[in-house]
Write an enzyme that holds these catalytic residues in place. Structure first.
Site, PDB file in Angstrom:
ATOM      1  N   CYS A 141       2.706   3.874  -8.516  1.00  0.00           N
ATOM      2  CA  CYS A 141       1.972   2.616  -8.645  1.00  0.00           C
ATOM      3  C   CYS A 141       0.988   2.736  -9.801  1.00  0.00           C
ATOM      4  CB  CYS A 141       1.240   2.267  -7.356  1.00  0.00           C
ATOM      5  SG  CYS A 141       0.902   0.491  -7.230  1.00  0.00           S
ATOM      6  N   CYS A 197      -2.376   1.194  -9.473  1.00  0.00           N
ATOM      7  CA  CYS A 197      -3.756   0.851  -9.110  1.00  0.00           C
ATOM      8  C   CYS A 197      -4.748   2.013  -9.229  1.00  0.00           C
ATOM      9  CB  CYS A 197      -3.812   0.216  -7.728  1.00  0.00           C
ATOM     10  SG  CYS A 197      -2.902   1.113  -6.480  1.00  0.00           S
ATOM     11  N   LYS A 219       5.124  -4.205   2.590  1.00  0.00           N
ATOM     12  CA  LYS A 219       3.735  -3.755   2.494  1.00  0.00           C
ATOM     13  C   LYS A 219       2.830  -4.976   2.573  1.00  0.00           C
ATOM     14  CE  LYS A 219       0.630  -1.225  -0.532  1.00  0.00           C
ATOM     15  NZ  LYS A 219       0.527  -0.485  -1.795  1.00  0.00           N
ATOM     16  N   ARG A 256      -4.959  -8.335  -3.631  1.00  0.00           N
ATOM     17  CA  ARG A 256      -3.547  -8.090  -3.916  1.00  0.00           C
ATOM     18  C   ARG A 256      -2.614  -9.112  -3.245  1.00  0.00           C
ATOM     19  NH1 ARG A 256      -4.895  -3.226  -6.023  1.00  0.00           N
ATOM     20  NH2 ARG A 256      -5.492  -1.491  -4.695  1.00  0.00           N
ATOM     21  N   LYS A 307       4.395  -0.838   6.127  1.00  0.00           N
ATOM     22  CA  LYS A 307       3.022  -0.370   5.962  1.00  0.00           C
ATOM     23  C   LYS A 307       2.058  -1.536   6.064  1.00  0.00           C
ATOM     24  CE  LYS A 307       0.084   1.466   2.433  1.00  0.00           C
ATOM     25  NZ  LYS A 307      -0.089   1.526   1.024  1.00  0.00           N
ATOM     26  N   TYR A 320      -2.048  11.101   7.851  1.00  0.00           N
ATOM     27  CA  TYR A 320      -3.116  12.060   7.550  1.00  0.00           C
ATOM     28  C   TYR A 320      -3.318  13.028   8.717  1.00  0.00           C
ATOM     29  CZ  TYR A 320      -3.748   8.511   4.013  1.00  0.00           C
ATOM     30  OH  TYR A 320      -3.507   7.622   2.990  1.00  0.00           O
TER      31      TYR A 320
HETATM   32  C1  PBG Z   1      -1.219   1.793  -3.534  1.00  0.00           C
HETATM   33  C2  PBG Z   1      -1.291   2.392  -2.201  1.00  0.00           C
HETATM   34  C3  PBG Z   1      -2.202   2.050  -1.212  1.00  0.00           C
HETATM   35  C4  PBG Z   1      -1.923   2.872  -0.125  1.00  0.00           C
HETATM   36  C5  PBG Z   1      -0.860   3.709  -0.487  1.00  0.00           C
HETATM   37  N1  PBG Z   1      -0.480   3.365  -1.772  1.00  0.00           N
HETATM   38  C6  PBG Z   1      -3.334   1.099  -1.207  1.00  0.00           C
HETATM   39  C7  PBG Z   1      -3.227  -0.301  -1.554  1.00  0.00           C
HETATM   40  O1  PBG Z   1      -2.161  -0.903  -1.644  1.00  0.00           O
HETATM   41  O2  PBG Z   1      -4.297  -0.842  -1.734  1.00  0.00           O
HETATM   42  C8  PBG Z   1      -2.668   2.836   1.168  1.00  0.00           C
HETATM   43  C9  PBG Z   1      -2.602   4.026   1.990  1.00  0.00           C
HETATM   44  C10 PBG Z   1      -3.598   4.094   3.067  1.00  0.00           C
HETATM   45  O3  PBG Z   1      -4.400   3.172   3.319  1.00  0.00           O
HETATM   46  O4  PBG Z   1      -3.606   5.139   3.709  1.00  0.00           O
HETATM   47  N2  PBG Z   1      -0.661   2.563  -4.498  1.00  0.00           N
HETATM   48 ZN    ZN Z   2      -0.967  -0.030  -6.113  1.00  0.00          ZN
END
Ligand code: PBG
Ligand code: ZN
Length: 330
Positions: free
Chosen positions: A123, A125, A202, A224, A255, A320
């Site tokens: 990604c 971000c 997601k 987002r 997710k 985790y």
């Molecule tokens: C973005 C990404 C996110 C998470 C994994 N990959 C965050 C988002 O989309 O803001 C979240 C993982 C978590 O909250 O444990 N690359």
């Molecule tokens: Zn991202």
């Protein structure tokens, strides 16, 4: 199926003894199901605890190697890596640089713990100065992620991960056409054997809060919603998953997990594909906070929670808690 002809039926008979409980148990949680997420930062000798995620750390490359060795010894088969570069820019160039934080991490981990299966989160971000998941196009009034330009940059990113030695890539940005573009990019660079785990469904979720702290990936403006899913929708998740499978995803992910068990179940029942669930940061931190206050029994709550994800249909759980679970159920 049930006729009512057998008034003597006693379901409790099979619950009286642990031996028989084990034999009729329908779902199992195993270390083999788990993927452990790790955050990597620049520097040396860094292991700093993430405030909002007690027990989770940001590691420098030298330190993450020690951690990966421990993860391997616990029998956890795979890790997923998140890189947090020092220098961010508007296109997230560190994410596709052969010398980027994640590329150097993969190489170092593969050198010291070659048996570990290394997955990379794909990604932008964590790498962009604006914190959005792709290339931003701005008009006078507003900015939005440019889907198709982002696809081009995603191809570069996955190829650089594969070149560094990644075993699998996991794109998380929810761009349209992302799996097709990535598959094409990998194949063209001769990485036809690298599987893709798509963050297919997601949701726009407040449960990512602690992660954004950890990865410094909170968008500097806006949110987002224009690319992540509306928490109210489930049919849309099935369309997302269908598209990703058609485009070549090998594993599909839902997710977050806990508030989306119905989605996990629908995805598994509809497609019968390898399905992953991401037990996200907010789900972790809620349990941790309650456990630290002695309000709940952490071990029992964690195992019950992860088992419920298995029951819903998840084959794989990103969590985790992976190390704790490995110690508990080893
Ligand atoms: C973005 C990404 C996110 C998470 C994994 N990959 C965050 C988002 O989309 O803001 C979240 C993982 C978590 O909250 O444990 N690359
Ligand atoms: Zn991202």
């Amino acid at each position: 199926m049930i006729t009512g002809k057998f008034p003597k039926l006693r379901l409790r008979r099979l619950r009286k003894d642990e031996n028989i409980r084990k034999m009729v148990r329908e779902n199992h949680l195993s270390v083999n199901d788990l993927i452990y997420p790790l955050f990597i930062v620049e520097g040396e000798n860094v292991k700093e605890e993430i405030k909002s995620m007690p027990g989770q750390y940001r590691y420098s490359i030298d330190k993450v190697i020690e951690e990966v060795k421990e993860v391997k010894e616990l029998g956890i088969p795979a890790i997923i890596l998140f890189g947090i570069p020092e220098k961010k820019d508007d296109i997230g160039s560190d994410s596709f640089s052969d010398d980027g934080i994640i590329q150097r991490s993969i190489k170092a981990i593969k050198e010291s713990v070659p048996e570990m299966y290394v997955i990379t989160d794909v990604c932008f971000c964590e790498y962009t100065s604006h914190g959005h998941c792709g290339y931003l196009k701005c008009s006078e009034k507003s900015c939005d992620v440019d889907n198709d330009r982002t696809l081009e940059l995603l191809k570069k990113q996955v190829v650089s991960h594969a070149k560094a030695g990644a075993d699998m890539v996991a794109p998380s940005g929810m761009m349209d056409g992302m799996i097709k573009a990535i598959r094409k990019g990998l194949d063209k660079a001769d990485f036809t054997e690298i599987p893709i785990m798509s963050y297919a469904a997601k949701y726009t979720s407040a449960y990512y809060g602690p992660f954004r702290d950890a990865a410094e990936s909170t968008p500097s403006f806006g949110d987002r919603r224009s690319y992540q899913m509306d928490p109210a929708n489930v049919n849309e998740a099935l369309r997302e998953v269908a598209l990703d499978i058609e485009e070549g995803a090998d594993i599909v992910m839902v997710k977050p997990a806990l508030s989306y068990m119905d989605v996990i179940k629908a995805v598994k029942e509809t497609f019968k594909y390898p399905t992953a669930a991401y037990n996200v940061s907010g789900e972790y931190s809620m349990i941790k906070a309650a456990a630290m206050n002695d309000w709940i029994d952490e071990k029992r709550v964690v195992i019950e929670t992860l088992l419920s994800m298995k029951r819903a249909g998840a084959d794989i759980i990103l969590t985790y808690f992976a190390k704790d679970v490995a110690k508990w159920i080893g």
